[in-house]
Design a protein around this motif. Structure first.
Motif, PDB file in Angstrom:
ATOM      1  N   LYS A  24       7.025  -0.020  -6.951  1.00  0.00           N
ATOM      2  CA  LYS A  24       6.099   0.949  -6.364  1.00  0.00           C
ATOM      3  C   LYS A  24       4.653   0.579  -6.678  1.00  0.00           C
ATOM      4  O   LYS A  24       3.778   0.657  -5.813  1.00  0.00           O
ATOM      5  N   SER A  26       3.370  -2.344  -7.344  1.00  0.00           N
ATOM      6  CA  SER A  26       2.954  -3.524  -6.566  1.00  0.00           C
ATOM      7  C   SER A  26       2.515  -3.117  -5.169  1.00  0.00           C
ATOM      8  O   SER A  26       1.492  -3.580  -4.651  1.00  0.00           O
ATOM      9  N   ASP A  27       3.295  -2.234  -4.539  1.00  0.00           N
ATOM     10  CA  ASP A  27       2.949  -1.779  -3.196  1.00  0.00           C
ATOM     11  C   ASP A  27       1.710  -0.890  -3.216  1.00  0.00           C
ATOM     12  O   ASP A  27       0.853  -0.982  -2.329  1.00  0.00           O
ATOM     13  N   GLN A  31      -1.870  -1.094  -1.168  1.00  0.00           N
ATOM     14  CA  GLN A  31      -2.452   0.025  -0.433  1.00  0.00           C
ATOM     15  C   GLN A  31      -3.843   0.358  -0.960  1.00  0.00           C
ATOM     16  O   GLN A  31      -4.766   0.644  -0.188  1.00  0.00           O
ATOM     17  N   ARG A 225       6.387   4.967   2.406  1.00  0.00           N
ATOM     18  CA  ARG A 225       6.284   3.518   2.231  1.00  0.00           C
ATOM     19  C   ARG A 225       6.469   3.142   0.764  1.00  0.00           C
ATOM     20  O   ARG A 225       7.167   2.173   0.440  1.00  0.00           O
ATOM     21  N   THR A 226       5.840   3.900  -0.139  1.00  0.00           N
ATOM     22  CA  THR A 226       5.937   3.605  -1.565  1.00  0.00           C
ATOM     23  C   THR A 226       7.386   3.733  -2.046  1.00  0.00           C
ATOM     24  O   THR A 226       7.878   2.890  -2.810  1.00  0.00           O
ATOM     25  N   ALA A 229       9.537   0.834  -1.189  1.00  0.00           N
ATOM     26  CA  ALA A 229       9.187  -0.449  -1.808  1.00  0.00           C
ATOM     27  C   ALA A 229      10.335  -1.021  -2.628  1.00  0.00           C
ATOM     28  O   ALA A 229      10.531  -2.239  -2.668  1.00  0.00           O
ATOM     29  N   TYR A 240       8.395  -3.623   6.321  1.00  0.00           N
ATOM     30  CA  TYR A 240       6.967  -3.301   6.298  1.00  0.00           C
ATOM     31  C   TYR A 240       6.302  -3.425   7.667  1.00  0.00           C
ATOM     32  O   TYR A 240       5.523  -2.554   8.048  1.00  0.00           O
TER      33      TYR A 240
END
Length: 318
Positions: A24, A26-27, A31, A225-226, A229, A240
């Motif tokens: 999470k 890393s993503d 963002q 999105r998170t 991940a 993605y």
């Protein structure tokens, strides 16, 4: 369950939590970087648009020209609408960045707390393995392996369940947006055939609702999105690109809405975009639900085998 069992279970869940949090984070950092650039860009746009309004309201030559040509009111209205739209987009992006910053900070705190969980797990695992060998149980190591696999599946199910909850929330907001857009579209039709001021008020009241919910949708989509991940490799490594477009729904919605006199056309376009977003969310939720079913089946198989091994294991009295 003895000390080793409870400790291994606890530490295994911490390892899974660490892995999820690391994915999470890393993503979120991606963002965060994208949003920082976006906010800086929108801030410049906001200042530029407001500068145009200020220029028309002072004693500049441009303002003088529009006054003597009789187009001052028309020009100022257009510039004011563009300035308002720029401010709205900036506020939405800044809110999103603030939310990401909070999530980054939370993930970093969690990772600091779980810094040594793998090492602790290995120590307890080695100690239990030594205990099993000393007991002379032939099936002990198989039981230990099945318990490890069961713990991994438990963590995976938690990941998928959290992603599903995030997706359902985003879908619910998107569907609410569609309802309000459909209502605004209906009032636009009434307005075209002479609905008057009441039709305008009703239409823009619905669009106000949409404006508020678009910001909520952006945050819900970002959270979706998170949560995806740490499960994207299990459902599809190319997920993605599939969600990339609808993360910019707010920008699309606000562009031109305040300056476009053909608001009904803009409502139709936004409705189509919201419908597409709902379809994308439903598609991903479908894949998540399939994955959840596979995990449940695997858990059931492991539980059955574990019960069989335990039942057939001879334990010597000491």
């Amino acid at each position: 369950m003895n000390y080793y069992d409870s400790e291994l279970s606890r530490l295994q869940q911490e390892i899974i939590e660490k892995k999820r949090t690391d994915a999470k984070l890393s993503d979120l950092l991606i963002q965060q970087s994208d949003l920082e650039k976006r906010v800086a860009e929108l801030k410049r746009e906001k200042l530029n648009e407001q500068g145009d309004v200020d220029r028309l309201q002072n004693r500049s030559l441009t303002a003088f020209f529009y006054r003597i040509t009789g187009k001052m009111g028309e020009k100022l209205t257009k510039e004011q609408a563009e300035a308002y739209a720029a401010a709205v987009k900036y506020d939405a992006a800044e809110d999103e960045l603030n939310a990401v910053n909070r999530d980054v900070e939370h993930c970093q705190k969690v990772l600091n707390r779980l810094l040594w969980c793998e090492q602790e797990y290995q120590k307890v695992f080695d100690a239990k393995l030594a205990q099993i060998k000393a007991s002379g149980s032939i099936q002990g190591q198989r039981i230990l392996e099945l318990e490890r696999q069961s713990g991994i599946l438990k963590g995976q199910k938690k990941e998928v369940d959290e992603a599903i909850r995030a997706g359902v929330k985003a879908q619910s907001i998107a569907e609410t947006i569609m309802e309000d857009l459909n209502s605004a579209k209906s009032w636009s039709t009434v307005d075209l055939i002479g609905g008057g001021i009441l039709a305008d008020i009703a239409k823009y009241d619905k669009l106000d609702n949409v404006q508020a919910n678009v910001k909520s949708l952006q945050n819900a989509l970002r959270n979706f999105r998170t949560e995806l991940a740490d499960v994207r490799e299990q459902i599809s490594a190319d997920i993605y690109p599939e969600i990339g477009d609808f993360l910019h729904f707010a920008d699309y919605f606000f562009d031109g809405l305040f300056t476009d006199w053909m608001v009904r056309d803009k409502i139709n376009e936004s409705l189509a975009r919201a419908s597409e977003t709902c379809a994308q969310i439903r598609n991903i939720l479908g894949r998540l639900n399939l994955l959840n079913g596979e995990i449940d089946a695997s858990q059931k198989n492991i539980s059955s085998e574990l019960a069989h091994v335990v039942a057939s294991t001879q334990v010597e009295d000491k």
